[in-house]
Every structure is written in C-alpha cells, then in structure tokens.
Design an enzyme around this catalytic site. Structure first.
Site, PDB file in Angstrom:
ATOM      1  N   HIS A  11     -51.557  46.159 116.005  1.00 47.47           N
ATOM      2  CA  HIS A  11     -52.050  44.728 116.626  1.00 47.47           C
ATOM      3  C   HIS A  11     -50.959  44.081 117.245  1.00 47.47           C
ATOM      4  O   HIS A  11     -49.981  43.888 116.601  1.00 47.47           O
ATOM      5  CB  HIS A  11     -53.016  44.035 115.463  1.00 47.47           C
ATOM      6  CG  HIS A  11     -53.652  42.679 116.053  1.00 47.47           C
ATOM      7  ND1 HIS A  11     -54.560  42.788 117.305  1.00 47.47           N
ATOM      8  CD2 HIS A  11     -53.702  41.505 115.560  1.00 47.47           C
ATOM      9  CE1 HIS A  11     -54.915  41.892 117.321  1.00 47.47           C
ATOM     10  NE2 HIS A  11     -54.394  40.843 116.412  1.00 47.47           N
TER      11      HIS A  11
ATOM     12  N   HIS B 257     -52.937  35.502 119.507  1.00 45.54           N
ATOM     13  CA  HIS B 257     -53.356  36.789 119.815  1.00 45.54           C
ATOM     14  C   HIS B 257     -54.644  37.082 120.295  1.00 45.54           C
ATOM     15  O   HIS B 257     -55.562  36.351 120.206  1.00 45.54           O
ATOM     16  CB  HIS B 257     -53.129  37.919 118.666  1.00 45.54           C
ATOM     17  CG  HIS B 257     -53.809  37.455 117.274  1.00 45.54           C
ATOM     18  ND1 HIS B 257     -54.659  38.059 116.536  1.00 45.54           N
ATOM     19  CD2 HIS B 257     -53.360  36.059 116.692  1.00 45.54           C
ATOM     20  CE1 HIS B 257     -54.940  37.270 115.556  1.00 45.54           C
ATOM     21  NE2 HIS B 257     -54.204  36.222 115.705  1.00 45.54           N
TER      22      HIS B 257
ATOM     23  N   CYS C 229     -55.376  43.728 122.794  1.00 47.69           N
ATOM     24  CA  CYS C 229     -54.445  42.764 122.201  1.00 47.69           C
ATOM     25  C   CYS C 229     -52.946  43.101 122.932  1.00 47.69           C
ATOM     26  O   CYS C 229     -52.358  42.198 123.134  1.00 47.69           O
ATOM     27  CB  CYS C 229     -54.442  42.833 120.782  1.00 47.69           C
ATOM     28  SG  CYS C 229     -53.936  44.400 120.080  1.00 47.69           S
TER      29      CYS C 229
END
Length: 267
Positions: free
Chosen positions: A30, A42, A152
């Site tokens: 991530h 994010h 992401c």
C-alpha cells in the site's frame, strides 16, 4: 537503500517522499505520500463501498463512527465520495514495515528489483510540488479506485511526477504492481511456444524471466510514450474528450506535448 529492499527508518523519510508498506505476507503493498508531521495522504476504495483491506485501522471523518486513532484526531479524514485519505503514519503502516519508493533509478537497477512497485526510472518533482498535489487531491479526489488502472501506487506516482496515461483505455495504469501481475502470466504465455526451441525447463524459465522483465520495463512511466504531464488543478474530476482524442498522426506529431491537457474537461 539496498538492492533487494527499500526499507527505511522513520527518521530517514522526508516530506514529499513516496512511501509504502507490504500487506498480507508481502502479496501486495500500500502506497502513499508522506506530507510531514507524521501524516500520510493515500488513496483507497471509497469508505462507503465497504471495508478496505488497505486501511483497516482508520475510519472516515465523514463517518458517524469515531476515529480509532488515539494520537491524531484528524486521522482518517477524507471528503465525501472520495478515496483520498489523510492518516497518521502509524495507522498507514498498521503492523507493517516502512519502505521508500525510489525515483530516477537506472534501467539496470530497475530490472534488478524483480518485484514491481518499488522503483521507477522517472524522476520526481520537487517536494513542495508533490505535497501540493497530495493535499489538493485530498480535498478534490482522485477519481474511482481501480486495482489495475487507478490504485494507491498510481496516486503516489502522479503526486511525485504529475504524469498521467494518455490512453485511458490502456489495460495497465502507471502502477508497477499492476504491470507485474499482468506481466507474469503474459511472460508465461509468450514463452510457451519457446518450449519447442529451449532445451529443458531451465531454458524455458530463462525465456519467461526475460519476457517478464521486458514487460515490466515497457510499462514503467519513465520510458512510456503514452504519458503526459497534467496540472493537479485539472485532475480533480476529469473525463476524456473523445472527439479531441481522435487526432490524426500528423496532428499528433506536430502538436506541442504541453497542449495535451486541452484534451481534458474539468467538470
């Protein structure tokens, strides 16, 4: 940072850095932009579409549920119908380790990092520009989340470089993770006919590895020719003007790249 790992300590990261953390036993990572003050911006799936595996410890500030972060009251802030989130560094990492994405690596260094989503040959813009993009998108959104075309890592790559894929119908976005997922089966498929020419499994494996590396490198934003630089003010919510996209080859070759943003319509 080492050849096999981009692991860093918290004291080493600076505002404007692209950071990431591995999830689910290193099956995926991530990504986000560190904006200073132990805060990370994010991109995740919108909170109202169900729980996200990527941010299990935060809750939206627009939700009626209180934030679960005991340190920062604004941890989990996001605008309605947006997947861009502001989190504290602890909640972003969860129980994972901290890694820093590398920019401006050489082609040989890029190919040496066998796992995608760790580096790019593209160069980063100045930290103040990166932070401005991240904070602007926090307020205005980054479109719909898509694991292959708008995830992401795509968000962090855009914040760092300002680059977007010119062809919105492309099978793969900017994400190195996505290109690795697609590149692996593609390499296996393309190398299958070579079984007739390669003596034994070692030859087939070598051919597959070469195909895999070639597909990863070809989809890196640092070498792709189908990317354009787009100002963040044009990125809040955009659609492609299909009529303007259908340029003749003569128009495409004579057109200044900086004018490509005219193909975008800000809603």
């Amino acid at each position: 940072m080492g050849l096999l790992s981009n692991k860093v300590e918290r004291s080493e990261i600076k505002a404007g850095d692209h950071i990431y953390s591995w999830r689910a036993i290193y099956t995926y990572s991530h990504h986000g932009i560190y904006v200073g003050g132990s805060k990370v911006v994010h991109f995740t799936r919108e909170r109202d579409t169900g729980s996200s595996m990527e941010t299990p410890r935060i809750s939206s500030s627009n939700s009626k549920l209180p934030s679960v972060c005991p340190t920062f009251p604004d941890c989990g802030f996001q605008q309605p119908n947006s997947g861009v989130v502001l989190s504290c560094l602890d909640c972003f990492l969860g129980n994972g380790l901290l890694y820093c994405f590398e920019y401006g690596v050489t082609p040989s260094a890029f190919l040496a990092k066998v796992r995608g989503g760790t580096c790019t040959t593209a160069t980063s813009d100045p930290p103040e520009t990166v932070i401005h993009r991240a904070m602007y998108l926090l307020q205005n959104g980054f479109g719909n989340y898509d694991v292959f075309q708008n995830n992401c890592e795509d968000f962090a790559l855009y914040c760092k470089t300002g680059l977007l894929i010119l062809d919105r119908e492309s099978a793969v976005g900017r994400s190195g993770q996505a290109s690795s997922v697609i590149g692996a089966p593609l390499a296996a498929l393309l190398s299958s006919p070579l079984k007739l020419l390669m003596p034994g499994p070692i030859g087939v494996a070598t051919a597959a590895a070469g195909m895999y590396c070639a597909s990863r490198y070809a989809t890196d934003i640092g070498v792709r020719t189908d990317v354009i630089k787009v100002a963040v003010e044009d990125m809040a919510v955009i659609v492609w003007n299909d009529s303007d996209r259908q340029l003749s080859s003569e128009e495409s070759s004579s057109r200044d790249p900086s004018e490509s943003t005219k193909d975008l319509i800000t809603l």
